[in-house]
Motif scaffolding. Structure first.
Motif, PDB file in Angstrom:
ATOM      1  N   GLN A 172       1.237  -3.741  -4.111  1.00  0.00           N
ATOM      2  CA  GLN A 172       2.394  -4.328  -3.434  1.00  0.00           C
ATOM      3  C   GLN A 172       3.422  -3.258  -3.093  1.00  0.00           C
ATOM      4  N   VAL A 173       3.512  -2.232  -3.925  1.00  0.00           N
ATOM      5  CA  VAL A 173       4.450  -1.147  -3.643  1.00  0.00           C
ATOM      6  C   VAL A 173       4.022  -0.401  -2.379  1.00  0.00           C
ATOM      7  N   ILE A 174       2.700  -0.210  -2.218  1.00  0.00           N
ATOM      8  CA  ILE A 174       2.215   0.487  -1.030  1.00  0.00           C
ATOM      9  C   ILE A 174       2.466  -0.330   0.225  1.00  0.00           C
ATOM     10  N   LYS A 175       2.465  -1.660   0.109  1.00  0.00           N
ATOM     11  CA  LYS A 175       2.731  -2.507   1.268  1.00  0.00           C
ATOM     12  C   LYS A 175       4.097  -2.208   1.868  1.00  0.00           C
ATOM     13  N   MET A 176       5.047  -1.778   1.034  1.00  0.00           N
ATOM     14  CA  MET A 176       6.392  -1.505   1.543  1.00  0.00           C
ATOM     15  C   MET A 176       6.407  -0.323   2.500  1.00  0.00           C
ATOM     16  N   GLY A 177       5.437   0.584   2.362  1.00  0.00           N
ATOM     17  CA  GLY A 177       5.426   1.745   3.237  1.00  0.00           C
ATOM     18  C   GLY A 177       4.539   1.597   4.450  1.00  0.00           C
ATOM     19  N   ARG A 178       4.030   0.382   4.685  1.00  0.00           N
ATOM     20  CA  ARG A 178       3.094   0.191   5.776  1.00  0.00           C
ATOM     21  C   ARG A 178       3.714   0.497   7.128  1.00  0.00           C
ATOM     22  N   SER A 179       4.972   0.144   7.338  1.00  0.00           N
ATOM     23  CA  SER A 179       5.635   0.359   8.621  1.00  0.00           C
ATOM     24  C   SER A 179       6.744   1.397   8.526  1.00  0.00           C
ATOM     25  N   SER A 180       6.726   2.196   7.480  1.00  0.00           N
ATOM     26  CA  SER A 180       7.757   3.214   7.307  1.00  0.00           C
ATOM     27  C   SER A 180       7.346   4.494   8.024  1.00  0.00           C
ATOM     28  N   ARG A 181       8.247   5.052   8.813  1.00  0.00           N
ATOM     29  CA  ARG A 181       7.954   6.302   9.508  1.00  0.00           C
ATOM     30  C   ARG A 181       7.746   7.445   8.515  1.00  0.00           C
ATOM     31  N   THR A 182       8.544   7.457   7.464  1.00  0.00           N
ATOM     32  CA  THR A 182       8.390   8.516   6.464  1.00  0.00           C
ATOM     33  C   THR A 182       7.036   8.433   5.782  1.00  0.00           C
ATOM     34  N   PHE A 183       6.593   7.222   5.471  1.00  0.00           N
ATOM     35  CA  PHE A 183       5.285   7.054   4.828  1.00  0.00           C
ATOM     36  C   PHE A 183       4.171   7.467   5.774  1.00  0.00           C
ATOM     37  N   ARG A 184       4.307   7.128   7.061  1.00  0.00           N
ATOM     38  CA  ARG A 184       3.293   7.534   8.037  1.00  0.00           C
ATOM     39  C   ARG A 184       3.277   9.058   8.200  1.00  0.00           C
ATOM     40  N   THR A 185       4.452   9.673   8.146  1.00  0.00           N
ATOM     41  CA  THR A 185       4.508  11.134   8.210  1.00  0.00           C
ATOM     42  C   THR A 185       3.800  11.752   7.006  1.00  0.00           C
ATOM     43  N   PHE A 186       4.031  11.183   5.828  1.00  0.00           N
ATOM     44  CA  PHE A 186       3.360  11.671   4.617  1.00  0.00           C
ATOM     45  C   PHE A 186       1.846  11.508   4.735  1.00  0.00           C
ATOM     46  N   ALA A 187       1.394  10.362   5.272  1.00  0.00           N
ATOM     47  CA  ALA A 187      -0.042  10.148   5.438  1.00  0.00           C
ATOM     48  C   ALA A 187      -0.628  11.149   6.426  1.00  0.00           C
ATOM     49  N   SER A 188       0.112  11.450   7.486  1.00  0.00           N
ATOM     50  CA  SER A 188      -0.364  12.435   8.460  1.00  0.00           C
ATOM     51  C   SER A 188      -0.476  13.818   7.836  1.00  0.00           C
ATOM     52  N   VAL A 189       0.509  14.199   7.026  1.00  0.00           N
ATOM     53  CA  VAL A 189       0.465  15.508   6.367  1.00  0.00           C
ATOM     54  C   VAL A 189      -0.714  15.576   5.393  1.00  0.00           C
ATOM     55  N   MET A 190      -0.932  14.513   4.639  1.00  0.00           N
ATOM     56  CA  MET A 190      -2.059  14.505   3.703  1.00  0.00           C
ATOM     57  C   MET A 190      -3.388  14.596   4.441  1.00  0.00           C
ATOM     58  N   ARG A 191      -3.475  13.940   5.596  1.00  0.00           N
ATOM     59  CA  ARG A 191      -4.719  13.998   6.366  1.00  0.00           C
ATOM     60  C   ARG A 191      -4.959  15.413   6.893  1.00  0.00           C
ATOM     61  N   LYS A 192      -3.917  16.075   7.367  1.00  0.00           N
ATOM     62  CA  LYS A 192      -4.075  17.445   7.854  1.00  0.00           C
ATOM     63  C   LYS A 192      -4.347  18.427   6.724  1.00  0.00           C
ATOM     64  N   ALA A 193      -3.894  18.097   5.523  1.00  0.00           N
ATOM     65  CA  ALA A 193      -4.077  19.002   4.385  1.00  0.00           C
ATOM     66  C   ALA A 193      -5.378  18.754   3.630  1.00  0.00           C
ATOM     67  N   THR A 194      -6.246  17.900   4.172  1.00  0.00           N
ATOM     68  CA  THR A 194      -7.499  17.584   3.483  1.00  0.00           C
ATOM     69  C   THR A 194      -8.349  18.821   3.203  1.00  0.00           C
ATOM     70  N   PRO A 195      -8.546  19.749   4.153  1.00  0.00           N
ATOM     71  CA  PRO A 195      -9.338  20.956   3.820  1.00  0.00           C
ATOM     72  C   PRO A 195      -8.735  21.761   2.683  1.00  0.00           C
ATOM     73  N   THR A 196      -7.398  21.877   2.674  1.00  0.00           N
ATOM     74  CA  THR A 196      -6.749  22.626   1.591  1.00  0.00           C
ATOM     75  C   THR A 196      -6.927  21.922   0.257  1.00  0.00           C
ATOM     76  N   LEU A 197      -6.817  20.602   0.251  1.00  0.00           N
ATOM     77  CA  LEU A 197      -6.994  19.852  -0.996  1.00  0.00           C
ATOM     78  C   LEU A 197      -8.427  19.964  -1.501  1.00  0.00           C
ATOM     79  N   ASN A 198      -9.381  19.929  -0.593  1.00  0.00           N
ATOM     80  CA  ASN A 198     -10.783  20.087  -1.008  1.00  0.00           C
ATOM     81  C   ASN A 198     -11.005  21.447  -1.665  1.00  0.00           C
ATOM     82  N   LEU A 199     -10.428  22.497  -1.069  1.00  0.00           N
ATOM     83  CA  LEU A 199     -10.558  23.830  -1.659  1.00  0.00           C
ATOM     84  C   LEU A 199      -9.877  23.884  -3.026  1.00  0.00           C
ATOM     85  N   LEU A 200      -8.707  23.266  -3.147  1.00  0.00           N
ATOM     86  CA  LEU A 200      -7.984  23.257  -4.420  1.00  0.00           C
ATOM     87  C   LEU A 200      -8.795  22.571  -5.506  1.00  0.00           C
TER      88      LEU A 200
END
Length: 405
Positions: A172-200
């Protein structure tokens, strides 16, 4: 894309956008505010259920009924949440379930003429249902329906394991960020950082087994008789912190030592497993230093990705402002030309935007242009300085004498 295109929308499509796109219309924005208020109230109620002030001790329970009468002290039942908090939470579950069902029933894909995909309706509906946001909403209401469907068919002892699905309420807490621009920005950054996270994770996974094996061999100790346990038994004993006495070694296996490495690598340091031997401290020091170097790399990558994402967002906003100013300037030019020819046109191309708001946008655009011009001038000055330095370093070539005839 679809908000900017002019195409006839069906009533079902309009209702679907109200439930899924808060920026499409005033009705969708109002619905989004009310729905987020309900989600916030549900999260607050869930937190209150875990607080002692909103729990009570029942007089009868299955736990005390099964206790042996030989116990000298009186049995005390496990505290449970107050009834009103449970009922309020159930009402929220019903509202969220109804909203999810209505959203599924109102699904209407983007028309092909507006840029939608040319696929079958059932295929697009299936893609919509398995979207991560829809799955999160399903997981958020799953605890209520699982308990309602299984509570009457399970033995109370077995039901305790079924109630573990209550942990899904945290979605339910995640539902609050469904339409949040900041949450979408965070999701975009995490998606772009996937190769770095895999290496880590790969490096940490490799280091975990290497250092866990080393610390296990250094701190396992020797097999000896000990009275630390009750009753006394034989255990692996190692030298204690004082360097004289012996104590049971906390490093009982390599998988158990993996916990020590994770706590050490993340700089948490609980202190439940501490090396005492000289070789163990050397291994721990190497693990700490290498972990800092490994963690510093993804942190720098995250910083750069955040900067790029925010710069891109500001550039998009400036582009939208520039296009708005340009369109309004074109509209005013057409109006002025029409008035010059004696033709009157309706004024107000900006819609609900007032004159002061348009002037503010123009000022912001002019300020951005001035900043860019300053950067260009500074670059020109730097180029002139570099050319001057190059001219000084380059030897002057002698010109051949010209004959006077």
């Amino acid at each position: 894309m679809e908000e900017r295109m002019a195409y006839p929308r069906s009533t079902k499509r309009r209702l679907f956008l109200i439930f899924t796109r808060p920026g499409v219309s005033k009705a969708s924005f109002i619905f989004f505010i009310l729905f987020m208020a309900l989600v916030f109230a549900a999260v607050v109620t869930m937190i209150m259920e875990s607080m002692a002030a909103f729990r009570h001790v029942p007089t009868h329970c299955s736990f005390c009924n099964e206790q042996s009468p030989d116990i000298s002290i009186a049995c005390e039942c496990e505290p449970v949440a107050d009834r009103w908090t449970v009922d309020t939470q159930n009402v929220f579950y019903l509202i969220f379930s109804a909203e999810l069902m209505v959203r599924m029933m109102l699904f209407s894909p983007l028309p092909v003429e507006a840029g939608g995909k040319n696929k079958y309706f059932l295929t697009q509906l299936a893609m919509f249902v398995v979207h991560p946001w829809q799955l999160i909403d399903m997981l958020a209401v799953a605890p209520y329906w699982c308990e309602e469907l299984l509570e009457g068919n399970f033995d109370p002892k077995k039901l305790n394991s079924v109630r573990m699905i209550r942990l899904l309420r945290v979605f339910q807490v995640i539902k609050m960020g469904r339409s949040s621009r900041t949450f979408r920005t965070f999701a975009s950054v995490m998606r772009k950082a996937t190769p770095t996270l895999n290496l880590l994770f790969c490096i940490l996974f490799f280091g975990m087994f290497v250092f866990s094996s080393l610390i296990f061999e250094c701190e396992r100790g020797t097999w000896a008789y000990t009275e630390y346990t009750d009753p006394p038994s034989y255990r692996h004993m190692r030298t204690a912190q004082d360097g004289v006495s012996l104590e049971p070694s906390p490093y009982t296996s390599i998988p158990g030592a993996c916990w020590w490495f994770i706590v050490t690598a993340t700089t948490t340091g609980y202190g439940d497993q501490v090396p005492t031997s000289s070789f163990g401290k050397i291994v721990a020091s190497a693990a700490m230093l290498l972990s800092l170097l490994v963690l510093a790399f993804p942190i720098s990558v995250f910083t750069n990705l955040w900067k790029e994402e925010f710069d891109a967002k500001h550039n998009r906003r400036d582009s939208d402002v520039a296009s708005t100013v340009f369109s309004e300037a074109e509209s005013e030019r057409d109006i002025g030309a029409s008035e010059h020819r004696g033709v009157s046109l309706p004024v107000g191309g900006g819609g609900a935007r007032g004159e002061s708001e348009r002037e503010r946008d123009r000022d912001d655009q002019l300020e951005a242009i001035r900043e860019e011009m300053e950067k260009i001038r500074e670059a020109q000055n730097n180029i002139e300085v570099l050319l001057g330095q190059v001219a000084k370093l380059t030897p002057a070539t002698k010109q051949p004498p010209t004959s006077n005839r």
